[in-house]
Scaffold this active site. Structure first.
Site, PDB file in Angstrom:
ATOM      1  N   SER A 103     -25.944 -11.786 -24.150  1.00 49.66           N
ATOM      2  CA  SER A 103     -25.509 -10.722 -25.052  1.00 49.66           C
ATOM      3  C   SER A 103     -24.654 -11.555 -25.885  1.00 49.66           C
ATOM      4  O   SER A 103     -24.349 -10.746 -27.138  1.00 49.66           O
ATOM      5  CB  SER A 103     -24.359  -9.768 -24.111  1.00 49.66           C
TER       6      SER A 103
ATOM      7  N   GLY B 164     -21.755 -12.669 -25.521  1.00 48.28           N
ATOM      8  CA  GLY B 164     -20.506 -12.681 -25.277  1.00 48.28           C
ATOM      9  C   GLY B 164     -19.890 -13.750 -24.512  1.00 48.28           C
ATOM     10  O   GLY B 164     -20.739 -14.517 -24.147  1.00 48.28           O
ATOM     11  N   VAL B 165     -18.654 -13.947 -24.154  1.00 49.47           N
ATOM     12  CA  VAL B 165     -18.172 -14.825 -23.247  1.00 49.47           C
ATOM     13  C   VAL B 165     -18.707 -15.032 -22.104  1.00 49.47           C
ATOM     14  O   VAL B 165     -19.286 -16.009 -21.566  1.00 49.47           O
ATOM     15  CB  VAL B 165     -16.616 -14.764 -22.899  1.00 49.47           C
ATOM     16  N   ASP B 166     -19.021 -13.902 -21.095  1.00 59.43           N
ATOM     17  CA  ASP B 166     -19.392 -13.958 -19.880  1.00 59.43           C
ATOM     18  C   ASP B 166     -20.989 -14.400 -19.773  1.00 59.43           C
ATOM     19  O   ASP B 166     -21.399 -15.415 -19.092  1.00 59.43           O
ATOM     20  CB  ASP B 166     -19.310 -12.400 -19.117  1.00 59.43           C
ATOM     21  N   SER B 167     -21.801 -13.701 -20.583  1.00 58.97           N
ATOM     22  CA  SER B 167     -23.100 -14.291 -20.387  1.00 58.97           C
ATOM     23  C   SER B 167     -23.420 -15.385 -20.926  1.00 58.97           C
ATOM     24  O   SER B 167     -24.143 -16.212 -20.412  1.00 58.97           O
ATOM     25  CB  SER B 167     -24.205 -13.143 -21.160  1.00 58.97           C
ATOM     26  N   SER B 168     -22.517 -16.092 -22.014  1.00 58.49           N
ATOM     27  CA  SER B 168     -22.903 -17.362 -22.596  1.00 58.49           C
ATOM     28  C   SER B 168     -22.458 -18.242 -21.486  1.00 58.49           C
ATOM     29  O   SER B 168     -23.001 -19.315 -21.447  1.00 58.49           O
ATOM     30  CB  SER B 168     -22.002 -17.349 -23.653  1.00 58.49           C
TER      31      SER B 168
ATOM     32  N   GLY C 176       0.953  -1.243  -0.029  1.00 58.59           N
ATOM     33  CA  GLY C 176      -0.033  -0.018   0.071  1.00 58.59           C
ATOM     34  C   GLY C 176       0.964   1.304  -0.014  1.00 58.59           C
ATOM     35  O   GLY C 176       1.993   1.237   0.546  1.00 58.59           O
TER      36      GLY C 176
ATOM     37  N   CYS D 220       5.353  -6.201   1.685  1.00 55.24           N
ATOM     38  CA  CYS D 220       5.607  -4.690   1.560  1.00 55.24           C
ATOM     39  C   CYS D 220       5.040  -3.774   2.757  1.00 55.24           C
ATOM     40  O   CYS D 220       5.316  -4.104   3.930  1.00 55.24           O
ATOM     41  CB  CYS D 220       5.439  -4.118   0.299  1.00 55.24           C
ATOM     42  N   TYR D 221       3.961  -3.100   2.599  1.00 58.67           N
ATOM     43  CA  TYR D 221       3.301  -2.318   3.475  1.00 58.67           C
ATOM     44  C   TYR D 221       2.696  -3.572   4.755  1.00 58.67           C
ATOM     45  O   TYR D 221       2.749  -3.195   5.711  1.00 58.67           O
ATOM     46  CB  TYR D 221       2.143  -1.696   2.967  1.00 58.67           C
TER      47      TYR D 221
ATOM     48  N   HIS E  45       8.214  -7.637  -3.508  1.00 62.26           N
ATOM     49  CA  HIS E  45       6.986  -8.099  -3.839  1.00 62.26           C
ATOM     50  C   HIS E  45       7.098  -9.490  -4.665  1.00 62.26           C
ATOM     51  O   HIS E  45       7.690  -9.553  -5.723  1.00 62.26           O
ATOM     52  CB  HIS E  45       6.525  -7.173  -5.154  1.00 62.26           C
TER      53      HIS E  45
ATOM     54  N   GLU F 196       4.854 -11.278  -5.922  1.00 63.03           N
ATOM     55  CA  GLU F 196       3.775 -11.373  -6.979  1.00 63.03           C
ATOM     56  C   GLU F 196       4.317 -10.874  -8.238  1.00 63.03           C
ATOM     57  O   GLU F 196       3.609 -11.421  -9.447  1.00 63.03           O
ATOM     58  CB  GLU F 196       2.538 -10.913  -6.362  1.00 63.03           C
TER      59      GLU F 196
ATOM     60  N   LYS G 170     -11.241 -13.254 -16.155  1.00 62.92           N
ATOM     61  CA  LYS G 170     -11.646 -13.399 -17.570  1.00 62.92           C
ATOM     62  C   LYS G 170     -11.146 -15.141 -17.940  1.00 62.92           C
ATOM     63  O   LYS G 170     -11.794 -15.772 -18.659  1.00 62.92           O
ATOM     64  CB  LYS G 170     -10.978 -12.460 -18.360  1.00 62.92           C
TER      65      LYS G 170
END
Ligand code: XMP
Length: 514
Positions: free
Chosen positions: A226, A228-232, A58, A85-86, A172, A174, A370
């Site tokens: 829609s 799209g990938v998400d709603s499908s 942070g 870190c923080y 870090h 990550e 995603k």
């Protein structure tokens, strides 16, 4: 009910890497979720079934007034904690160690790290590179801790209290610049927290299907599809959960790309039969968008119109108890987490009207990134073309048209966008580019077309590479591809006199223009 065996809580103290940490954990097949530091109590952590907690970095100095701090009790629940870190400094501060300035100017960038072997550093060489970005340092470790790594400027680059399973690292782990960061996180997750690493999209699907069944009961669900990938993926998952009690409504809001509405119908009609309902709402949306120029207002207007349209449709399909949406994790966090500023109100979250005619909302993908949604789609057996389709925002072309949205502008943009996408796909660059599209600006500029001076519109081409859409880089497309797209666009569209390519990354820009 299927439950996740391991889960890690990433407690966010305002760092820029919180989501990256969550991803790094999930990459090791351990489920993780991010929560703001003040959104969860020590008791909730103790009772929440967490295998471990990670404190993020942070921007604050832990000793200054108003610095974000959790309760000390979070470190006393017996759940292992890794402070980064923080988070490392906060752990020190809360447990009575000292924070000061070890080096005059702090440490930034790649730094040589000297560590002791074993424990958190099992499998890490005594000397390796790590990524630092700090001004304050731990100058005295709290009681019960030992320093387990140092750098030239930082005598306590890592510390451990093995007995209480508390660890802190100043660097870090990550980011990929920390050579053995993955190993260090692995050690924390598997050796300290005892995780099994069995999280995968299959597990997720079973858990999500159970959860949906439990929530929906005998009710019926209306899914906003829609294409799209998400709603499908959401629709396929809900179909598995409640079968014929799922009704999918595809609102053609007239803001879709060229031929898209037809493709959606062709894909889903055979799958869902009469439970696939297509609504032609283009006029309704255009009327609602007339005179609206401010991006957030556009999103809100479209979000509201969506919900109203669904409500209208739901009246014609009998009783519907729930509304399903393909909201994914980045939508949830970007729409405002903790006290962080709202970046954009994604229409499926921020613009949602508060009064709804449904009993509730079902968002089965709310916890997924995603690429995890795509993996779930594959596991659900959805076709490749659909699962790998590039994302398309809910508000559609409306946020790619600067200024007021009109039917004429939509026609121009649809054509320019189709040409650009076709050129990219012909050059086989589509799969290497996460998202690519055209934007229609409100600027006009002088040009010469035929023998006459023209004063036409400017189209922007945008193509980005990214793993998770949190950050993105502009794609280094070959000049020839850009050239072909540009001439085809200006040839096909008399209104366009200028085509430009967007060479801004995210941040500071966003992927979309509005
Ligand atoms: P930005 O522009 O925020 O985009 O960098 C990141 C990703 O999110 C998509 N996006 C949206 N998706 N509703 C959506 O469903 C929205 O309002 C919206 N705005 C951006 C964008 O296309 C990209 O994939």
């Amino acid at each position: 009910m299927t439950t996740l065996t391991d889960k890690i809580l990433v407690l966010d103290f305002g760092g820029q890497y919180d989501r990256l940490i969550a991803r790094r954990v999930r990459e090791q097949h351990v489920f993780s979720e991010v929560k703001p530091y003040d959104a969860v109590t020590a008791r909730e952590i103790a009772d929440g079934g967490y295998s471990g907690v990670i404190f993020t970095g942070g921007p604050n100095s832990v000793t200054e007034e108003g610095a974000p701090r959790c309760e000390r009790a979070v470190l006393e629940t017996g759940v292992p904690v890794l402070g980064i870190c923080y988070g490392h400094q906060l752990m020190t501060y809360l447990l009575g160690g000292r924070i000061g300035k070890a080096a005059e100017a702090g440490e930034y960038g790649k730094v040589e790290l000297f560590s002791v072997g074993g424990g958190l550093f099992a499998g890490v060489p005594a000397k390796s590179d790590c990524w630092m970005s700090h001004f304050d340092s731990v100058t005295a470790v709290p009681e019960g801790f030992t320093a387990i790594a140092r750098t030239a400027a930082c005598p306590c680059a890592a510390m451990a209290d093995e007995k209480h399973k508390l660890y802190g690292v100043q660097f870090h782990p990550e980011v990929t610049h920390t050579a053995f960061g993955k190993q260090i996180l692995h050690n924390f997750l598997f050796n300290v927290c005892g995780c099994k690493g069995d999280w995968n999209s299959g597990d997720f699907i079973a858990a999500a299907v159970d959860e949906c069944r439990e929530k929906i009961g005998d009710g019926r669900v209306l899914c906003a599809l829609s294409g799209g990938v998400d709603s499908s993926v959401a629709a396929a998952l809900l179909h598995r959960a409640v079968g014929e009690r799922l009704v999918c409504v595809f609102v053609d809001h007239g803001l879709l790309r060229k031929n898209e509405a037809e493709t959606v119908e062709k894909t889903f009609r055979p799958l869902l039969g009469d439970n696939f309902i297509r609504v032609d709402a283009a006029d309704r949306f255009l009327k609602r968008l007339a005179g609206v120029t401010e991006p957030e207002n556009k999103r809100k207007a479209i979000g509201e119109e969506f919900i109203r349209t669904f409500e209208d449709v739901s009246r014609t399909v009998g009783t519907v108890n729930y509304l399903a949406q393909g909201t994914i994790y980045p939508d949830v966090i970007e729409s405002g987490k903790g006290d962080a500023a709202t970046i954009k109100s994604h229409h499926n979250v921020g613009g949602l009207p508060s009064v709804m005619a449904f009993d509730g909302i079902v968002e089965p993908l709310r916890l997924l990134f995603k690429d995890e949604v795509r993996a779930a789609g594959r596991a659900l057996g959805l076709p490749k073309e659909l699962v790998e389709r590039q994302p398309f925002p809910g508000p559609g072309l409306a946020i790619r048209i600067l200024g007021e949205v009109t039917a004429e502008k939509l026609d121009i943009l649809r054509e320019a966008d189709a040409i650009f996408r076709e050129e990219l796909e012909t050059a086989a660059l589509g799969s290497r580019t996460a998202q690519y599209f055209a934007v229609l600006t409100d600027s006009r500029s002088v040009g010469v077309k035929g023998d006459a001076r023209s004063y036409g519109r400017t189209v922007v081409l945008r193509a980005v590479t990214t793993d998770d859409f949190m950050t993105a880089d502009w794609a280094r497309l070959p000049y020839e591809v850009l050239e072909r797209a540009s001439s085809r666009i200006t040839d096909a569209l008399p209104e366009i006199t200028r085509v430009v390519y967007d060479i801004t990354s995210k941040p500071p820009a966003t992927v979309e223009w509005e």
